[in-house]
Design an enzyme around this catalytic site. Structure first.
Site, short mmCIF file in Angstrom:
data_model
loop_
_atom_site.label_atom_id
_atom_site.label_comp_id
_atom_site.label_asym_id
_atom_site.label_seq_id
_atom_site.Cartn_x
_atom_site.Cartn_y
_atom_site.Cartn_z
N ASP A 120 -9.09 -26.92 -20.17
CA ASP A 120 -9.87 -27.59 -21.34
C ASP A 120 -10.61 -28.91 -21.21
O ASP A 120 -10.25 -29.53 -20.21
CB ASP A 120 -8.63 -28.35 -22.39
CG ASP A 120 -7.70 -27.36 -22.73
OD1 ASP A 120 -7.66 -26.34 -22.40
OD2 ASP A 120 -7.32 -27.58 -24.15
N HIS A 122 -12.78 -30.18 -24.08
CA HIS A 122 -12.64 -31.01 -25.47
C HIS A 122 -13.75 -32.02 -25.41
O HIS A 122 -13.57 -33.14 -25.80
CB HIS A 122 -11.26 -31.34 -25.49
CG HIS A 122 -10.18 -30.68 -25.87
ND1 HIS A 122 -10.25 -30.04 -27.28
CD2 HIS A 122 -9.07 -30.25 -25.39
CE1 HIS A 122 -9.09 -29.25 -27.32
NE2 HIS A 122 -8.45 -29.24 -26.23
N ASP A 148 -11.45 -24.10 -25.07
CA ASP A 148 -11.48 -25.34 -25.53
C ASP A 148 -12.53 -26.19 -25.04
O ASP A 148 -12.06 -27.31 -24.47
CB ASP A 148 -9.96 -26.03 -25.52
CG ASP A 148 -9.02 -25.49 -26.37
OD1 ASP A 148 -9.46 -24.47 -27.14
OD2 ASP A 148 -7.90 -26.27 -26.66
N ASN A 180 -8.49 -21.72 -28.48
CA ASN A 180 -8.06 -21.85 -29.64
C ASN A 180 -8.86 -22.57 -30.65
O ASN A 180 -8.90 -22.35 -31.82
CB ASN A 180 -6.59 -22.08 -30.06
CG ASN A 180 -6.24 -23.55 -29.52
OD1 ASN A 180 -6.59 -23.95 -28.55
ND2 ASN A 180 -5.67 -24.38 -30.22
N HIS A 181 -9.48 -23.56 -29.97
CA HIS A 181 -10.34 -24.41 -30.85
C HIS A 181 -11.95 -23.78 -31.22
O HIS A 181 -12.75 -24.40 -31.78
CB HIS A 181 -10.68 -25.72 -30.21
CG HIS A 181 -9.46 -26.86 -30.41
ND1 HIS A 181 -9.47 -27.68 -31.47
CD2 HIS A 181 -8.24 -27.02 -29.97
CE1 HIS A 181 -8.51 -28.31 -31.46
NE2 HIS A 181 -7.74 -27.96 -30.55
N HIS A 229 -6.20 -18.54 -21.96
CA HIS A 229 -6.01 -19.66 -22.69
C HIS A 229 -4.63 -20.22 -22.91
O HIS A 229 -4.24 -21.41 -22.59
CB HIS A 229 -7.01 -20.16 -23.97
CG HIS A 229 -7.09 -21.35 -24.39
ND1 HIS A 229 -7.54 -22.59 -23.75
CD2 HIS A 229 -6.23 -21.93 -25.51
CE1 HIS A 229 -7.50 -23.46 -24.28
NE2 HIS A 229 -6.74 -23.38 -25.53
N HIS A 311 -4.48 -24.98 -22.29
CA HIS A 311 -3.91 -25.17 -23.77
C HIS A 311 -3.23 -26.39 -23.68
O HIS A 311 -2.85 -27.00 -24.96
CB HIS A 311 -3.13 -24.06 -23.93
CG HIS A 311 -2.93 -23.78 -25.39
ND1 HIS A 311 -3.77 -24.22 -26.48
CD2 HIS A 311 -1.74 -23.26 -26.09
CE1 HIS A 311 -3.24 -23.77 -27.58
NE2 HIS A 311 -2.17 -23.61 -27.46
#
EC number: 3.1.3.16
Length: 639
Positions: A120, A122, A148, A180-181, A229, A311
């Protein structure tokens, strides 16, 4: 007892006497800091910090001198590092061309070693730059990102544009998977949509969403490792199941596509007390926990060595889970590449470098980054409640310009021309009017004070750990005192656990449709090498929280006998069974920036209480002041 007319005259005299005070001259070009240092207000206080880029690049700056159809990577890297922005046309070009390359790739990539695998990101652009220092120059290093790229951090659009630009330059050596984001539902609920609208436009946001739908879902690395992910699914039997997914859409809230983006290893992975392979994921509010047996069976069935996923935040930046009995290799590995996640987790980040059948983990620490006010607020909006509170304080001070003793003084110099009120009822009515006006000013002061307090808490992440041991607002607040209340990674993780759930449907005030998957159309530190595993018997801690509200609409049930993901609900650790249908959400989150809507409603409710006189925290001193001024006959009796 002095008459009302005398008191009025005394008050006017006190005001006139004080008007002769000399106002000191203030040099606003200089400011004294708390440590006594004098700084200039017309220059940058910290001169060694580079000023932000205040311009958008020209076409000559944007396009590469080597290939006029591609952006200049070196320029973009430095421009984004200085918080620079592109023109909307330039941003849309990168998203379109990068999206075309992603769309041409299959659901399941096949990538070779040597390669660097990253977890990730982010929105932590400055840490992404550190990642490339640790992992190697993308020009001569093969990379696989596990998704992500956006949300939570305030530099998400820079991460997307830079990675998509790298994809344009190195389409055969830089690979991007979906997390998932990367969907409308989460980006609207968290920060990415707000960031795009603030820095660019909703057109750029929509282009990002279309491009996200093109991202591949999984990769097989060196024919040995499945890279995804999230995790496994009861619907995932062979790799061909991944190839058959229609990925060009918003992720559903159940089924195979949902599970590979949302699933997690069970909290006590490797030492389960259940024979089930898949259990309801109460932490995420959708998908599953998969067990050690499920992982081993999948690996054996597909002749693979291990599952590499992201994740989940990890204190060390990575985690190796229990080894398989047949190969002696960790069955699952988690990689997380966002150091000091949310600026409070204090975790390290890691990347996995695989070369010549040797796997090394490289850790790195966070890099300082520019500060943003909550929800990209400008300083004038942020400071308005402070200014309003001070103005009302000044107004109250004017009303309280003289003491009770000064009001009661007898002075023959002031003629008593005002007639005495003869009607007691009329006098009481006048006193009540004066009192109400003073109290109204006081309530307005309370309103501004309330707005100031709410502004201070806009970004605060409220702790919902049953004990309330951690103060509200610890995870996103810039206050050092609040940050100090968090003792370590686990404190931060437990306080932020609600943000790991699938969010509820929310409706933007500017839009008519809910920002949910169903509403979206289907769219075609010095790095060091360390041992490649850590003890796998330490469990992942994760405490389920009390649900807040139920808000997710039902999805389509699976066909009879087909395993389908229970999106949300049910008691913890409920085993999947055939016909296990989708239930309504047990969880939502109060702590993401999207709660600006609910926070605003709460603030307005508090303001109504204050204005309506229902506020229990009313100012008793103001009440007494209003009583003294409006009821001169009682002035000598009160304090």
């Amino acid at each position: 007892m002095a008459s009302p007319a005398t008191q009025t005259a005394n008050a006017i005299a006190a005001i006139n006497n004080r008007s002769n005070l000399v106002i000191p001259e203030i040099d606003f070009t200089q400011h004294q800091l708390e440590n006594g240092e004098i700084v200039s207000t017309t220059e940058r206080v910290i001169k060694d910090v580079q000023a932000p880029a205040m311009y958008v690049p020209t076409d000559d700056q944007f396009w590469s001198k080597v290939d006029k159809t591609k952006p200049d990577i070196a320029f973009l890297k430095n421009h984004f590092y200085r918080e620079g922005r592109l023109t909307e046309e330039q941003a849309l070009y990168i998203l379109e061309k990068g999206g075309e390359l992603l769309r041409s790739e299959p659901n399941l990539l096949e990538v070779d070693a040597p390669i660097t695998v990253c977890g990730d990101i982010h929105g932590q652009y400055y840490d992404l730059m550190k990642l490339f220092e640790v992992g190697g120059n993308p020009a001569d290093t093969r990379y696989l990102f596990l998704g992500d790229y956006v949300d939570r951090g305030y530099f998400s659009i820079e991460c997307v544009l830079y990675l998509w630009s790298l994809k344009m330059w190195y389409p055969d050596t830089l690979f991007l998977l979906r997390g998932n984001h990367e969907c409308r539902h989460l980006t609207d609920y968290f920060t990415f949509k707000l960031e795009c609208k603030h820095k660019y436009s909703e057109t750029v946001y929509n282009a990002c969403m279309e491009s996200f739908c093109n991202l591949p879902l999984a990769a097989v690395m060196n024919k040995q490792f499945l890279c995804i992910h999230g995790g496994l699914s009861p619907e995932l039997h062979t790799l061909d199941d991944l190839r058959s997914i229609n990925r060009f859409r918003e992720p559903p809230t159940q089924g195979l596509m949902c599970d590979i983006l949302w699933a997690d290893p069970l909290e006590d992975f490797g030492s389960e007390k259940t024979n089930e392979n898949f259990l309801h994921n109460h932490v995420r509010g959708c998908s599953y926990f998969f067990t050690y047996n499920a992982a081993c069976q999948f690996l054996e069935r597909n002749n693979l060595l291990s599952i590499i996923r992201a994740h989940e935040a990890q204190d060390a930046g990575y985690r190796m889970y229990r080894k398989t009995k047949t190969t002696g290799f960790p069955s699952v590995m988690t990689i997380f590449s966002a150091p000091n996640y949310l600026d409070v987790y204090s975790n390290k980040a890691a990347v996995l470098k695989y070369e010549s059948n040797v796997m090394n983990i490289r850790q790195f620490n966070c890099t300082p980054h520019p500060y943003w006010l909550p929800n990209f607020m400008d300083v004038f909006t942020w400071s308005l409640p402070f200014v309003g509170e001070k103005i009302t304080d000044m107004l109250i001070a004017i009303l309280n310009c003289c003491t009770k003793e000064e009001l009661e003084e007898e002075d023959e110099e002031f003629p008593l021309n005002a007639p005495e009120p003869t009607d007691a009822e009329s006098a009481a009515e006048r006193r009540q009017i004066i009192k109400n006006k003073i109290l109204a000013v006081g309530r307005m002061s309370r309103v501004f004070s309330l707005l100031r307090e709410e502004s201070e808490r806009v970004s605060e992440l409220k702790s919902i750990s049953g004990s309330n041991a951690l103060p509200a607002g610890m995870l996103a607040s810039g206050a050092e005192g609040i940050k100090e209340a968090i003792q370590g990674f686990e404190d931060a993780r437990k306080s932020d656990i609600e943000n790991e759930r699938l969010p509820p449907d929310i409706i933007d005030p500017d839009e008519d449709k809910p920002a949910s998957p169903s509403a979206s159309p289907i769219m075609p530190a010095t790095p060091e090498e360390i041992p490649s595993e850590i003890p796998y018997d330490s469990p992942i801690t994760g405490t389920p929280r009390t649900p807040i509200s139920s808000a997710i609409a039902s999805g389509s049930p699976g066909s009879p006998g087909t395993p389908t993901s229970p999106s949300i609900g049910g008691p913890p650790l409920t085993a999947w069974r055939p016909g296990h249908g989708r239930r309504t959400s047990l969880g939502t989150t109060k702590t993401s920036p999207s709660t600006r809507r609910r926070s605003l409603e709460n603030t307005m409710h508090l303001i109504r209480d204050v204005v309506g006189g229902k506020d229990a925290q009313g100012d008793g001193q103001l009440e007494r002041l209003a009583e003294v001024i409006s009821s001169p006959t009682k002035g000598g009796q009160g304090e």
